[in-house]
Motif scaffolding. Structure first.
Motif, PDB file in Angstrom:
ATOM      1  N   ASP A  33     -33.778  -5.468 -14.264  1.00  0.00           N
ATOM      2  CA  ASP A  33     -32.321  -5.443 -15.063  1.00  0.00           C
ATOM      3  C   ASP A  33     -31.626  -4.161 -15.154  1.00  0.00           C
ATOM      4  OD1 ASP A  33     -32.837  -8.435 -15.785  1.00  0.00           O
ATOM      5  OD2 ASP A  33     -34.044  -7.815 -17.521  1.00  0.00           O
ATOM      6  N   GLN A  34     -31.943  -3.258 -14.396  1.00  0.00           N
ATOM      7  CA  GLN A  34     -31.362  -2.048 -14.352  1.00  0.00           C
ATOM      8  C   GLN A  34     -29.969  -2.128 -13.281  1.00  0.00           C
ATOM      9  OE1 GLN A  34     -31.316   0.417 -15.929  1.00  0.00           O
ATOM     10  NE2 GLN A  34     -33.273   0.764 -16.951  1.00  0.00           N
TER      11      GLN A  34
ATOM     12  N   PRO B  75     -28.193  -7.914 -21.998  1.00  0.00           N
ATOM     13  CA  PRO B  75     -27.453  -7.367 -20.770  1.00  0.00           C
ATOM     14  C   PRO B  75     -27.807  -5.802 -20.744  1.00  0.00           C
ATOM     15  CG  PRO B  75     -25.953  -8.742 -22.312  1.00  0.00           C
ATOM     16  CD  PRO B  75     -27.413  -8.781 -22.845  1.00  0.00           C
ATOM     17  N   SER B  76     -27.632  -5.179 -19.642  1.00  0.00           N
ATOM     18  CA  SER B  76     -27.994  -3.810 -19.551  1.00  0.00           C
ATOM     19  C   SER B  76     -26.640  -3.123 -19.917  1.00  0.00           C
ATOM     20  CB  SER B  76     -28.265  -3.400 -18.071  1.00  0.00           C
ATOM     21  OG  SER B  76     -27.172  -3.945 -17.202  1.00  0.00           O
TER      22      SER B  76
ATOM     23  N   ASP C 281     -24.154   1.477 -17.672  1.00  0.00           N
ATOM     24  CA  ASP C 281     -24.987   0.367 -17.649  1.00  0.00           C
ATOM     25  C   ASP C 281     -26.438   0.785 -17.697  1.00  0.00           C
ATOM     26  OD1 ASP C 281     -23.021  -1.582 -17.299  1.00  0.00           O
ATOM     27  OD2 ASP C 281     -22.642  -1.149 -15.185  1.00  0.00           O
ATOM     28  N   TYR C 282     -26.704   2.076 -16.803  1.00  0.00           N
ATOM     29  CA  TYR C 282     -28.247   2.300 -16.946  1.00  0.00           C
ATOM     30  C   TYR C 282     -28.146   4.096 -16.452  1.00  0.00           C
ATOM     31  CZ  TYR C 282     -27.529   1.154 -11.940  1.00  0.00           C
ATOM     32  OH  TYR C 282     -27.280   0.816 -10.529  1.00  0.00           O
TER      33      TYR C 282
ATOM     34  N   CYS D  68     -22.413   3.428 -13.941  1.00  0.00           N
ATOM     35  CA  CYS D  68     -21.511   2.979 -15.016  1.00  0.00           C
ATOM     36  C   CYS D  68     -20.500   1.798 -14.365  1.00  0.00           C
ATOM     37  CB  CYS D  68     -20.459   4.078 -15.745  1.00  0.00           C
ATOM     38  SG  CYS D  68     -21.275   5.428 -16.242  1.00  0.00           S
ATOM     39  N   THR D  69     -19.895   0.820 -15.223  1.00  0.00           N
ATOM     40  CA  THR D  69     -18.816   0.304 -15.039  1.00  0.00           C
ATOM     41  C   THR D  69     -17.507   0.880 -15.349  1.00  0.00           C
ATOM     42  OG1 THR D  69     -20.225  -1.791 -15.101  1.00  0.00           O
ATOM     43  CG2 THR D  69     -17.873  -2.219 -15.239  1.00  0.00           C
ATOM     44  N   VAL D  70     -16.716   0.951 -14.236  1.00  0.00           N
ATOM     45  CA  VAL D  70     -15.297   1.649 -14.568  1.00  0.00           C
ATOM     46  C   VAL D  70     -14.446   0.892 -14.428  1.00  0.00           C
ATOM     47  CG1 VAL D  70     -13.831   3.764 -14.234  1.00  0.00           C
ATOM     48  CG2 VAL D  70     -16.622   4.085 -13.744  1.00  0.00           C
TER      49      VAL D  70
END
Length: 892
Positions: A452-453, A320-321, A408-409, A423-425
């Motif tokens: 995968d980014q 997972p990224s 995430d990247y 990001c995941t927020v």
């Protein structure tokens, strides 16, 4: 070839494929590798030959031999997937393998050759010189079938038993349209790879190549398996599909066409093969065709996600990224539909971008010239459809909320754009990007298969987008696209002054703070008016902030200028506020007035914090006194700009203030009265806001019509806002629950001021988006007057008052507050007559004294009217002075 002798040891297997009425493929028991397969031609019989495709250029017009299809189908339905026992013998003259097959796991089962002969579907090969016992037995069975006229020995015309196979489709798209995405019965004839098959559509015998929509399995170079090494798991995926679908009865839904290959879904009673391939790690989602899939994109994305998390097959090396970095903070600014400013726990402001989504963007029109791509007055937030709606969704739901951020990247800098932290927020359990996509307010970025980014919750984003597309929400809508015809008054003094009257007349204008220039100067967006204005806080002056000069150079900030700016920004930026406009700047385009946020007056708050000083001109009456009191408190505490303040006594200050001439302030507002009570309280609606009320009620009723509430499902609670059907016209209105007793509810119609008791089934829950508008009806009493004590006189006064005011546009002026109710004067807009003065003159109301010196002249006028009524003995004065009842001679 005669049947193998009984002493030969039999083997067991499962029938994989039926090639013709006398040839089958049996898959044996696996021995540590792929299961061995053997193609067996049944001994001593000959089946009619099926038509074979010779290619597009072939001139061979051969067709099925009669009963060839029936023989193949009989054998297919009986044997496919069944356990069989078989013995084989290699032919001397050919490369064929001959054999005998029995249903079941030993020779005690049904002899397949004998069954075919008995059904009259094959011909027995005859050896007249030395027939074996098996041949003799088959000849007897054939003679019996002939006598019974079964199968090919029947008298039915041969032409009825020959297929008309369509090996190619002249126009694949027309064939898709013909079936209209409805299930068609079919047989899977061949499996090229795990996601590509050859199928025969029934009953019209269309022979097609079908690519399963939404998925892609590993395959071989150029699609050829001979002498080439396939991708990892290509053989295993093909075997997985063959063992479940080859020569099975299925239904196929043709959904689209790609390069003359059909794209569609295979329906099987035991499950969807596309979903199973994904969940087992044999396939990956194919974004370009997934929305066509009968299974639904959501299920396919979730199946792939499960395989990733389990690291099955194709995903065995999946990483997972992220999460590489994780932190928490508070959202302090919504920069865009995909960008946020987060204040971390150490006080640092950090800009982050929501992973794998793209905000609404400007669609360039075909006739637009390149140099017009960015017009001078183009404002992306308001001019790009759905951009404002996306920003507002994030602002209303998440501004000032605590969130968790997982990096995430990092997207490197490119095309003059800086590096992006993607990001995941999440806020609580809500993934902000997913919520945005689900409402159609952003799109999911499509990546290359090996990229995968991407977001660590990319599959959930895809599911959310699929749902939004099906529901035609937001960016996926085909109609009702929002258009904002923005009127920018922020830098146009003449235009600002032209709008002053209408804005000043409106009460409680709702706005959103778009920018904070200084502690007392802001830029606001007025949503209902679609206007952008500069707003200056009334009654105060804040320290100057640092600013750049047009010709270069910098003007340094005053002490506490930046702190004042930070304070206002902290409390107001991107918040919902309410404003009341008093005037405009003499030279600039700013509107001067009062701003409240969460019922806090920002002018008063800044003064109380010692971050602003009071400006005494113009005098705003009660508010000026409130500001001065706040300033005195700040001075006493020596807060901020008053830290070095020394109080100076001014002689005769009190005497001078007593000499000030206080004038009554007149600021008429056009209103209509919607309700009058028995005690002469009344409710008014602003004329300027009536259209807003009508629009609110129209939208409310449309929503309730499209989603009707279930009668009796709502449980009313005292003090709660709801909707109720008014008995007068059976229409929905907003109400406040005042009392609940049994099955009845006492409700107050907040936008009109009337009350009634209705059955609980006529009350329902108020949709949340209609709860934000404040009540449009405002309660008042007449200033400086009172009703007489006699009940009959009271009723007469109220009835005459109704005749004077109802269904008329009146001018209302606020005088003071009495027990939290606004006391006002009313003037007839057409005659300029004071309503209360007219009722006093008619002997219907009594004058009440007030200590407020501003009302001295008004009370004097009212008393003159009262003396005139007394002198002429009108109504309540018809028997003399009713106030004389209070004198001592009456025993009081």
């Amino acid at each position: 070839m005669s049947a193998p002798q009984g002493q030969v040891k039999s083997r067991n297997g499962v029938v994989k494929q039926v090639i013709s009425g006398d040839t089958i493929v049996i898959r044996g028991q696996p021995m540590g590798g792929p299961p061995p397969e053997v193609t067996i031609t049944l001994c001593n019989i000959t089946a009619p030959k099926l038509e074979r495709w010779k290619g597009n250029d072939s001139m061979d017009e051969s067709k099925d031999e009669p009963y060839a299809w029936e023989a193949r189908e009989f054998l297919r339905k009986k044997l496919i997937g069944q356990d069989v026992s078989f013995v084989t013998e290699k032919s001397i003259n050919t490369n064929r393998t001959y054999g005998t097959v029995w249903l079941g796991k030993d020779r005690n089962g049904e002899n397949v050759i004998e069954t075919l002969v008995s059904e009259g579907l094959v011909t027995v090969k005859k050896d007249t010189r030395n027939p074996s016992p098996e041949q003799t037995r088959l000849i007897e069975l054939e003679n019996t079938a002939k006598a019974a006229k079964k199968g090919k020995w029947s008298e039915s015309p041969s032409s009825e038993h020959i297929r008309d196979v369509k090996w190619t489709a002249d126009d694949p798209r027309k064939l898709v349209e013909k079936f209209g995405k409805k299930p068609v019965k079919a047989i899977i004839e061949f499996v090229f790879d795990g996601s590509t098959v050859k199928a025969l559509l029934l009953p019209d015998f269309y022979n097609i190549v079908l690519m399963i929509s939404g998925v892609r399995c590993p395959g071989w170079p150029n699609g050829r398996r001979e002498n080439s090494v396939g991708d990892p798991y290509a053989d295993e995926a093909r075997y997985f599909v063959e063992s479940r679908l080859l020569h099975r009865d299925v239904e196929i839904v043709l959904e689209s066409v790609n390069n003359n290959n059909f794209i569609g879904s295979i329906l099987h009673p035991k499950g969807n093969i596309a979903e199973i391939l994904l969940s087992e790690g044999f396939a990956k989602c194919q974004d370009w065709s997934i929305n066509n899939s009968r299974a639904g994109a959501e299920k396919l994305y979730l199946a792939e996600k499960a395989a990733k998390e389990a690291r099955l097959r194709l995903w065995k090396d999946y990483k997972p990224s992220g999460p590489q970095i994780e932190f928490t903070g508070t959202i302090v600014e919504i920069v865009n539909a995909d960008a946020l400013i987060i204040r971390t726990q150490n006080g640092e402001n950090k800009k982050v971008f929501l992973s794998s989504i793209r905000p609404p963007s400007r669609e360039k029109k075909s006739n637009e010239e390149p140099n017009n791509a960015t017009k001078k007055d183009f404002k992306p937030l308001y001019d790009i459809p759905w951009m404002l709606e996306a920003r507002e969704f994030l602002r209303e739901k998440f501004i000032r909320k605590n969130v968790k951020i997982v990096v995430d990247y990092t997207q490197p800098a490119r095309d003059n754009f800086p590096e992006k932290l993607c990001c995941t927020v999440t806020c609580g359990k809500t993934n902000i990007a997913e919520a945005l996509v689900a409402r159609g307010l952003a799109r999911v970025i499509k990546y290359r298969q090996n990229d995968d980014q991407r977001s660590s919750h990319y599959n959930l984003l895809q599911v959310a987008e699929s749902k939004a597309e099906k529901s035609q929400h937001g960016l996926h809508a085909k109609k009702d696209i929002p258009v904002h015809r923005l009127v920018d008054l922020s830098n146009d003094p003449p235009k600002a002054k032209a709008f002053l009257t209408s804005l000043k007349r409106a009460q409680g204008i709702k706005a959103v703070v778009e920018f904070v220039t200084s502690g007392s100067r802001l830029k606001l967006f007025l949503p209902k008016e679609d206007q952008l204005i500069t707003f200056v806080l009334a009654g105060i002056r804040t320290p100057r902030c640092q600013r750049s000069l047009p010709g270069g150079g910098i003007v340094k900030a005053d002490e506490y200028g930046e702190k004042s700016l930070a304070f206002t920004r902290e409390h107001c930026f991107q918040r919902d506020v309410e404003i009341k406009i008093e005037s405009t700047e003499t030279k600039g385009s700013g509107f001067i007035g009062w701003l409240t946020v969460n019922d806090i007056n920002m002018s008063v708050t800044l003064v109380e914090e010692g971050l602003a000083e009071v400006v005494t001109f113009p005098d705003f009456g009660e508010l000026t006194r409130t500001l001065k009191a706040a300033e005195e408190r700040a001075k006493a505490k020596k807060l901020n700009m008053w830290k070095n303040y020394v109080e100076v006594q001014v002689e005769n200050e009190k005497n001078e203030s007593d000499k000030e001439i206080v004038e009554r302030k007149i600021d008429y507002q056009e209103v209509v009265l919607s309700e009058v009570t028995e005690d002469l309280h009344f409710y008014s609606q602003s004329v300027d806001q009536r259209s807003m009320l009508e629009n609110l009620l129209l939208q409310l009723r449309q929503e309730l019509a499209s989603n009707p509430p279930l009668p009796g499902a709502y449980k009313p609670i005292r003090g709660e806002l709801a909707v109720a059907k008014f008995t007068g016209d059976d229409e929905w209105y907003r109400v406040k629950i005042e009392k609940v007793f049994g099955t009845n509810v006492s409700v107050f119609y907040v936008d009109y001021g009337n009350r009634e008791v209705i059955n609980v089934t006529r009350v329902a829950d108020l949709p949340s988006r209609f709860a934000n508008d404040k009540p449009y009806a405002h309660e008042h009493v007449l200033a400086c007057v009172a009703l007489p004590n006699d009940n009959d006189d009271k009723k007469a006064a109220v009835e005459i008052f109704k005749e004077d005011v109802m269904d008329k546009i009146l001018l209302l002026n606020t005088e003071f507050k009495l027990n939290n109710i606004t006391a006002v004067t009313l003037v007839n807009s057409s005659t300029n007559d004071d309503i209360a003065k007219g009722l006093i003159s008619d002997g219907l109301l009594l004058v009440q004294n007030q200590r407020d010196r501003r009302l001295t002249k008004l009370i004097e006028e009212y008393k003159k009217a009262e003396e005139d009524a007394k002198h002429n003995r009108r109504n309540i004065w018809r028997y003399g002075d009713i106030r004389a009842d209070d004198e001592k001679e009456f025993g009081l």
